[in-house]
Design an enzyme around this catalytic site. Sequence first.
Site, PDB file in Angstrom:
ATOM      1  CG  HIS A 187      14.406   4.221   0.985  1.00  0.00           C
ATOM      2  ND1 HIS A 187      14.217   3.819   2.292  1.00  0.00           N
ATOM      3  CD2 HIS A 187      13.942   3.205   0.211  1.00  0.00           C
ATOM      4  CE1 HIS A 187      13.680   2.620   2.303  1.00  0.00           C
ATOM      5  NE2 HIS A 187      13.492   2.215   1.062  1.00  0.00           N
ATOM      6  CD  GLU A 246       9.462   1.834  -1.065  1.00  0.00           C
ATOM      7  OE1 GLU A 246       9.278   0.690  -1.494  1.00  0.00           O
ATOM      8  OE2 GLU A 246      10.557   2.230  -0.631  1.00  0.00           O
ATOM      9  N   GLY A 297       6.467  -4.016   0.738  1.00  0.00           N
ATOM     10  CA  GLY A 297       5.755  -5.223   1.111  1.00  0.00           C
ATOM     11  C   GLY A 297       5.767  -6.314   0.065  1.00  0.00           C
ATOM     12  CB  SER A 357      13.004  -7.222   3.834  1.00  0.00           C
ATOM     13  OG  SER A 357      11.670  -6.827   3.564  1.00  0.00           O
TER      14      SER A 357
END
Length: 237
Positions: free
Chosen positions: A96, A144, A181, A203
């Site tokens: 990550h 990502e 996102g 998030s």
Amino acid sequence: MKKRVKAPFFEIGPKSYLYGDKVFSLAMAAERAANRYQVDVLFTAPFTEIRRISEAVNRVIVLAPHMDAIRPGRGVASILPEALKAAGAQGVLLNHCEKPLNFGRLVETVQRADELELMTVVCAGNLREAVAVAGLSPDVMIVEPPELVGTGKAASSDVISQVVRTIRSVSPETLVLTAAGVSNGRDVYQNILSGADGTGASSGIACAEDPEGMVEEMVRALRSAYDERALKTCRIS
């Protein structure tokens, strides 16, 4: 035997936004959504919650957020792969952007996971890196762009389609998750319609006004988009 995931699937990574009982409650919401919509949900649990969550779920696939390519013995504060498996982890998230590995170390770590039949979910931040990582034949690849992580701005359909085509040209058996996102059901829907096998959020869920409700919204959108895509494919053929 290594746990296998199938499309469509969704990944939830609370990172360090949530901890303790809040993480556990989120995992239970994921379990309910996975059963309701009959999709695989990957839950990347904090190390401290792996055992509690793994013992409470059936449909959810529990991932560890990292591990080290070590073997039993010396290694204070290292994350031992055997210990993760003993705690109930069925797979591991690697590389990550918030926990990157150089390529040599990533190769070693993927090999250790394969030895223990742990599912490998490996991240890449761009197409060039994705091609190299796909050569390791991970079970799942997450692509990502780091500049989109945590911004609420999702990748475009054209970018998602290109990512999927590129990875499948290198490793046809690897499932492709596009994320970064993703902040609502519309973003989820677009990712799946654009050709991804799965998507996910961190998030976008953990910081939502109602995290458990957002899990429901996103997994419902995943199921709907995948079914619509399958129907379009049948009509074309």
